[in-house]
Write a protein that holds these residues in place. Structure first.
Motif, PDB file in Angstrom:
ATOM      1  N   ASP A  94     -64.269  69.638 -79.781  1.00  0.00           N
ATOM      2  CA  ASP A  94     -65.113  70.416 -78.890  1.00  0.00           C
ATOM      3  C   ASP A  94     -64.377  71.582 -78.239  1.00  0.00           C
ATOM      4  OD1 ASP A  94     -63.601  68.474 -77.554  1.00  0.00           O
ATOM      5  OD2 ASP A  94     -64.984  68.371 -75.874  1.00  0.00           O
ATOM      6  N   MET A  95     -63.070  71.670 -78.435  1.00  0.00           N
ATOM      7  CA  MET A  95     -62.272  72.751 -77.866  1.00  0.00           C
ATOM      8  C   MET A  95     -61.728  73.683 -78.960  1.00  0.00           C
ATOM      9  SD  MET A  95     -62.641  71.923 -74.782  1.00  0.00           S
ATOM     10  CE  MET A  95     -61.510  72.342 -73.509  1.00  0.00           C
ATOM     11  N   LYS A  96     -62.158  73.493 -80.203  1.00  0.00           N
ATOM     12  CA  LYS A  96     -61.561  74.251 -81.297  1.00  0.00           C
ATOM     13  C   LYS A  96     -62.034  75.694 -81.399  1.00  0.00           C
ATOM     14  CE  LYS A  96     -64.343  73.242 -85.371  1.00  0.00           C
ATOM     15  NZ  LYS A  96     -64.322  72.686 -86.703  1.00  0.00           N
ATOM     16  N   ASN A  97     -63.088  76.060 -80.719  1.00  0.00           N
ATOM     17  CA  ASN A  97     -63.529  77.455 -80.664  1.00  0.00           C
ATOM     18  C   ASN A  97     -63.304  77.976 -79.249  1.00  0.00           C
ATOM     19  OD1 ASN A  97     -64.792  78.055 -83.344  1.00  0.00           O
ATOM     20  ND2 ASN A  97     -65.979  76.236 -82.788  1.00  0.00           N
ATOM     21  N   LEU A  98     -63.435  79.268 -79.091  1.00  0.00           N
ATOM     22  CA  LEU A  98     -63.352  79.838 -77.753  1.00  0.00           C
ATOM     23  C   LEU A  98     -64.630  79.528 -77.002  1.00  0.00           C
ATOM     24  CD1 LEU A  98     -61.755  83.257 -78.629  1.00  0.00           C
ATOM     25  CD2 LEU A  98     -60.681  81.355 -77.413  1.00  0.00           C
ATOM     26  N   GLY A  99     -64.479  79.078 -75.778  1.00  0.00           N
ATOM     27  CA  GLY A  99     -65.637  78.740 -74.964  1.00  0.00           C
ATOM     28  C   GLY A  99     -65.560  79.412 -73.607  1.00  0.00           C
ATOM     29  N   CYS A 100     -66.425  78.987 -72.732  1.00  0.00           N
ATOM     30  CA  CYS A 100     -66.530  79.561 -71.387  1.00  0.00           C
ATOM     31  C   CYS A 100     -65.175  79.607 -70.687  1.00  0.00           C
ATOM     32  CB  CYS A 100     -67.487  78.725 -70.536  1.00  0.00           C
ATOM     33  SG  CYS A 100     -69.107  78.445 -71.269  1.00  0.00           S
ATOM     34  N   GLU A 101     -64.440  78.528 -70.783  1.00  0.00           N
ATOM     35  CA  GLU A 101     -63.171  78.407 -70.069  1.00  0.00           C
ATOM     36  C   GLU A 101     -62.071  79.287 -70.650  1.00  0.00           C
ATOM     37  OE1 GLU A 101     -62.942  73.942 -68.539  1.00  0.00           O
ATOM     38  OE2 GLU A 101     -63.616  74.118 -70.630  1.00  0.00           O
ATOM     39  N   SER A 102     -62.277  79.803 -71.842  1.00  0.00           N
ATOM     40  CA  SER A 102     -61.288  80.713 -72.422  1.00  0.00           C
ATOM     41  C   SER A 102     -61.136  81.950 -71.546  1.00  0.00           C
ATOM     42  CB  SER A 102     -61.692  81.137 -73.829  1.00  0.00           C
ATOM     43  OG  SER A 102     -61.749  80.022 -74.664  1.00  0.00           O
ATOM     44  N   CYS A 103     -62.209  82.381 -70.959  1.00  0.00           N
ATOM     45  CA  CYS A 103     -62.186  83.555 -70.072  1.00  0.00           C
ATOM     46  C   CYS A 103     -62.190  83.160 -68.599  1.00  0.00           C
ATOM     47  CB  CYS A 103     -63.401  84.443 -70.343  1.00  0.00           C
ATOM     48  SG  CYS A 103     -63.454  85.095 -72.024  1.00  0.00           S
ATOM     49  N   HIS A 104     -62.935  82.111 -68.261  1.00  0.00           N
ATOM     50  CA  HIS A 104     -63.126  81.749 -66.858  1.00  0.00           C
ATOM     51  C   HIS A 104     -62.086  80.762 -66.336  1.00  0.00           C
ATOM     52  CE1 HIS A 104     -66.903  83.901 -66.345  1.00  0.00           C
ATOM     53  NE2 HIS A 104     -67.210  83.520 -67.570  1.00  0.00           N
ATOM     54  N   GLY A 105     -61.235  80.236 -67.204  1.00  0.00           N
ATOM     55  CA  GLY A 105     -60.198  79.295 -66.791  1.00  0.00           C
ATOM     56  C   GLY A 105     -60.703  77.864 -66.759  1.00  0.00           C
ATOM     57  N   PRO A 106     -59.787  76.912 -66.536  1.00  0.00           N
ATOM     58  CA  PRO A 106     -60.169  75.493 -66.516  1.00  0.00           C
ATOM     59  C   PRO A 106     -61.297  75.237 -65.524  1.00  0.00           C
ATOM     60  CG  PRO A 106     -57.792  75.751 -66.290  1.00  0.00           C
ATOM     61  CD  PRO A 106     -58.390  77.121 -66.201  1.00  0.00           C
ATOM     62  N   GLY A 107     -62.296  74.466 -65.943  1.00  0.00           N
ATOM     63  CA  GLY A 107     -63.494  74.290 -65.137  1.00  0.00           C
ATOM     64  C   GLY A 107     -63.637  72.983 -64.398  1.00  0.00           C
ATOM     65  N   SER A 108     -62.640  72.113 -64.424  1.00  0.00           N
ATOM     66  CA  SER A 108     -62.814  70.790 -63.822  1.00  0.00           C
ATOM     67  C   SER A 108     -63.118  70.840 -62.334  1.00  0.00           C
ATOM     68  CB  SER A 108     -61.574  69.927 -64.069  1.00  0.00           C
ATOM     69  OG  SER A 108     -60.434  70.507 -63.457  1.00  0.00           O
ATOM     70  N   HIS A 110     -64.332  73.400 -60.518  1.00  0.00           N
ATOM     71  CA  HIS A 110     -65.632  74.030 -60.311  1.00  0.00           C
ATOM     72  C   HIS A 110     -66.773  73.073 -60.678  1.00  0.00           C
ATOM     73  CE1 HIS A 110     -68.841  76.983 -60.242  1.00  0.00           C
ATOM     74  NE2 HIS A 110     -69.102  76.735 -61.519  1.00  0.00           N
ATOM     75  N   ALA A 111     -66.611  72.336 -61.767  1.00  0.00           N
ATOM     76  CA  ALA A 111     -67.648  71.387 -62.186  1.00  0.00           C
ATOM     77  C   ALA A 111     -67.846  70.301 -61.136  1.00  0.00           C
ATOM     78  CB  ALA A 111     -67.292  70.767 -63.531  1.00  0.00           C
ATOM     79  N   GLU A 112     -66.781  69.927 -60.474  1.00  0.00           N
ATOM     80  CA  GLU A 112     -66.866  68.886 -59.452  1.00  0.00           C
ATOM     81  C   GLU A 112     -67.448  69.422 -58.142  1.00  0.00           C
ATOM     82  OE1 GLU A 112     -63.751  66.201 -56.956  1.00  0.00           O
ATOM     83  OE2 GLU A 112     -63.422  66.338 -59.116  1.00  0.00           O
ATOM     84  N   THR A 113     -66.990  70.602 -57.708  1.00  0.00           N
ATOM     85  CA  THR A 113     -67.402  71.129 -56.399  1.00  0.00           C
ATOM     86  C   THR A 113     -68.623  72.038 -56.469  1.00  0.00           C
ATOM     87  OG1 THR A 113     -66.051  73.133 -56.547  1.00  0.00           O
ATOM     88  CG2 THR A 113     -64.997  71.124 -55.639  1.00  0.00           C
ATOM     89  N   GLU A 114     -68.870  72.630 -57.630  1.00  0.00           N
ATOM     90  CA  GLU A 114     -69.909  73.643 -57.839  1.00  0.00           C
ATOM     91  C   GLU A 114     -69.686  74.884 -56.981  1.00  0.00           C
ATOM     92  OE1 GLU A 114     -73.821  71.918 -57.616  1.00  0.00           O
ATOM     93  OE2 GLU A 114     -73.280  70.316 -59.004  1.00  0.00           O
ATOM     94  N   ASP A 115     -68.478  75.053 -56.471  1.00  0.00           N
ATOM     95  CA  ASP A 115     -68.134  76.202 -55.633  1.00  0.00           C
ATOM     96  C   ASP A 115     -67.702  77.360 -56.531  1.00  0.00           C
ATOM     97  OD1 ASP A 115     -66.991  78.104 -53.909  1.00  0.00           O
ATOM     98  OD2 ASP A 115     -66.035  76.578 -52.658  1.00  0.00           O
ATOM     99  N   PRO A 116     -68.358  78.524 -56.443  1.00  0.00           N
ATOM    100  CA  PRO A 116     -67.987  79.681 -57.260  1.00  0.00           C
ATOM    101  C   PRO A 116     -66.543  80.139 -57.045  1.00  0.00           C
ATOM    102  CG  PRO A 116     -70.076  80.076 -56.156  1.00  0.00           C
ATOM    103  CD  PRO A 116     -69.521  78.796 -55.598  1.00  0.00           C
TER     104      PRO A 116
END
Length: 151
Positions: A94-108, A110-116
């Protein structure tokens, strides 16, 4: 000796992308992002070339040395060599292509806090230059596309 083995095992666990400690930001994958950002994710998948970036690696991999292949992973996968990121196509498909986090950085976090504030929101050309630098643009003629078809 026992301490060395334990340290080596811990380093190996980090390298293979197993779940990380909650306080350390790590990559979580596009499906986590899509849970809250469904429309953006759909546009990204439909219009961007990034979700198919690993195809280029697959086409060329037979002619590459292991080091050259790892150099490709750095720009053609999500989070290569980072906590929770790509390690290989079998362990972390699931990480073998470029995804959202490639540009936006690790999302753990943000996913937990939902804080921009817990994710890189605005992307700049400088963010793209990790991969789209002068040398690679000259070699591959790939120019950065800041919004990548998603935003």
């Amino acid at each position: 000796m026992k301490k060395t083995i334990v340290m080596a095992a811990a380093a190996t666990l980090l390298w293979v992308g197993l779940p990380q400690a909650q306080d350390q930001p790590h990559y979580v994958g596009d499906q986590t992002c899509a849970q809250c950002h469904e429309e953006i994710h759909e546009r990204f998948m439909q219009y961007s070339k990034k979700p198919h970036s690993f195809q280029g690696v697959e086409k060329l991999q037979d002619g590459l040395s292991p080091q050259e292949l790892q150099d490709c992973y750095a720009c053609h996968t999500t989070g290569y060599g980072q906590p929770g990121g790509f390690t290989d196509p079998v362990s972390t498909p699931d990480m073998k292509n470029l995804g959202c986090e490639s540009c936006h950085g690790p999302g753990s976090v943000h996913a937990e806090t939902e804080d921009p504030q817990d994710i890189r929101g605005k992307i700049t050309v400088q963010d793209c230059q990790r991969c789209h630098n002068e040398e690679r643009v000259r070699a591959f003629n790939f120019q950065p596309l800041i919004h990548s078809g998603a935003h």
